[in-house]
Motif scaffolding. Structure first.
Motif, PDB file in Angstrom:
ATOM      1  N   LEU A  61       0.834  -1.201   0.000  1.00  0.00           N
ATOM      2  CA  LEU A  61       0.000   0.000   0.000  1.00  0.00           C
ATOM      3  C   LEU A  61       0.871   1.255   0.000  1.00  0.00           C
ATOM      4  O   LEU A  61       0.607   2.203  -0.751  1.00  0.00           O
ATOM      5  N   LEU A  62       1.920   1.271   0.810  1.00  0.00           N
ATOM      6  CA  LEU A  62       2.844   2.403   0.838  1.00  0.00           C
ATOM      7  C   LEU A  62       3.451   2.628  -0.541  1.00  0.00           C
ATOM      8  O   LEU A  62       3.501   3.759  -1.031  1.00  0.00           O
ATOM      9  N   ARG A  64       2.256   1.877  -3.452  1.00  0.00           N
ATOM     10  CA  ARG A  64       1.250   2.403  -4.387  1.00  0.00           C
ATOM     11  C   ARG A  64       0.915   3.865  -4.076  1.00  0.00           C
ATOM     12  O   ARG A  64       0.706   4.657  -4.998  1.00  0.00           O
ATOM     13  N   ARG A  65       0.870   4.224  -2.814  1.00  0.00           N
ATOM     14  CA  ARG A  65       0.637   5.627  -2.458  1.00  0.00           C
ATOM     15  C   ARG A  65       1.771   6.509  -2.965  1.00  0.00           C
ATOM     16  O   ARG A  65       1.535   7.587  -3.509  1.00  0.00           O
ATOM     17  N   CYS A  68       1.540   6.937  -6.747  1.00  0.00           N
ATOM     18  CA  CYS A  68       0.514   7.912  -7.126  1.00  0.00           C
ATOM     19  C   CYS A  68       1.013   9.336  -6.932  1.00  0.00           C
ATOM     20  O   CYS A  68       0.803  10.192  -7.795  1.00  0.00           O
ATOM     21  N   ARG A  69       1.664   9.584  -5.822  1.00  0.00           N
ATOM     22  CA  ARG A  69       2.199  10.928  -5.578  1.00  0.00           C
ATOM     23  C   ARG A  69       3.241  11.308  -6.624  1.00  0.00           C
ATOM     24  O   ARG A  69       3.271  12.440  -7.118  1.00  0.00           O
ATOM     25  N   VAL A  95      -7.167   1.605  -4.987  1.00  0.00           N
ATOM     26  CA  VAL A  95      -6.085   2.440  -4.447  1.00  0.00           C
ATOM     27  C   VAL A  95      -5.700   3.495  -5.478  1.00  0.00           C
ATOM     28  O   VAL A  95      -5.571   4.681  -5.149  1.00  0.00           O
ATOM     29  N   TYR A  96      -5.547   3.084  -6.722  1.00  0.00           N
ATOM     30  CA  TYR A  96      -5.184   4.036  -7.775  1.00  0.00           C
ATOM     31  C   TYR A  96      -6.321   5.010  -8.061  1.00  0.00           C
ATOM     32  O   TYR A  96      -6.093   6.196  -8.263  1.00  0.00           O
ATOM     33  N   ARG A  99      -6.297   7.379  -4.945  1.00  0.00           N
ATOM     34  CA  ARG A  99      -5.077   8.128  -4.618  1.00  0.00           C
ATOM     35  C   ARG A  99      -4.484   8.913  -5.780  1.00  0.00           C
ATOM     36  O   ARG A  99      -3.765   9.882  -5.554  1.00  0.00           O
TER      37      ARG A  99
END
Length: 175
Positions: A61-62, A64-65, A68-69, A95-96, A99
């Motif tokens: 998850l981290l 993917r976050r 995205c950033r 998630v995408y 985010r």
């Protein structure tokens, strides 16, 4: 073009295709999931499928976050961000969708048959087919058919990139 997310099972050709596709744009960035998830962390990395499972999931998850950033920052600076990641369940796609501020974005799912993935896996340094082949069933049974789903069984990487470019309009998703 805003952003492009290339997905597929490990060994499907995501990274090769994403890099080749990014190379076709005059200003682009390739954001490779494995690099963000495995090379950025110096100590304490727990690989997908590793133990403890909750930490492996938290690190995915981290990753993917962060991806995205990064994509949003590149897009804001007028670069086309091309991300690659394994997106085989609705929760990962969410998630995408949640985010990634850069919308709409193109979502491309590479879906060669398992025999092709196994053959491609045998020709690369990182052999992961046996560990992840079960994801094919999850992909084909639980993942919504959103974006562009492309059977690349009989396509070269170059032909795959051509097919993506020719059909990019069908790959766009917003929410």
């Amino acid at each position: 073009m805003r952003a492009i997310l290339i997905s597929g099972l490990p060994g499907a050709g995501k990274t090769t295709v994403a890099r080749m596709l990014a190379a076709r744009y005059p200003r682009s960035a390739h954001i490779e999931g494995d690099i963000v998830g495995e090379r950025f962390i110096v100590n304490g990395c727990v690989l997908p499928g590793g133990s403890p499972a909750d930490e492996a999931d938290a690190q995915l998850l981290l990753r993917r976050r962060i991806m995205c950033r990064m994509a949003d920052e590149y897009a804001e600076a007028s670069f086309v961000p091309v991300l690659d990641d394994v997106v085989v369940s609705p929760s990962v796609l969410d998630v995408y969708l949640d985010r990634l501020a850069t919308k709409p974005f193109a979502f491309v799912q590479l879906i060669p048959d398992l025999a092709t993935i196994e053959r491609r896996d045998g020709g690369r340094d990182k052999h992961v087919f046996e560990m992840w082949k079960h994801l094919d069933t999850e992909l084909r049974t639980t993942m919504p058919r959103t974006g562009l789903w492309l059977d690349t069984t009989h396509l070269t990487a170059e032909q795959t990139v051509d097919a993506i470019e020719a059909n990019l309009h069908t790959a766009m998703i917003a929410s």
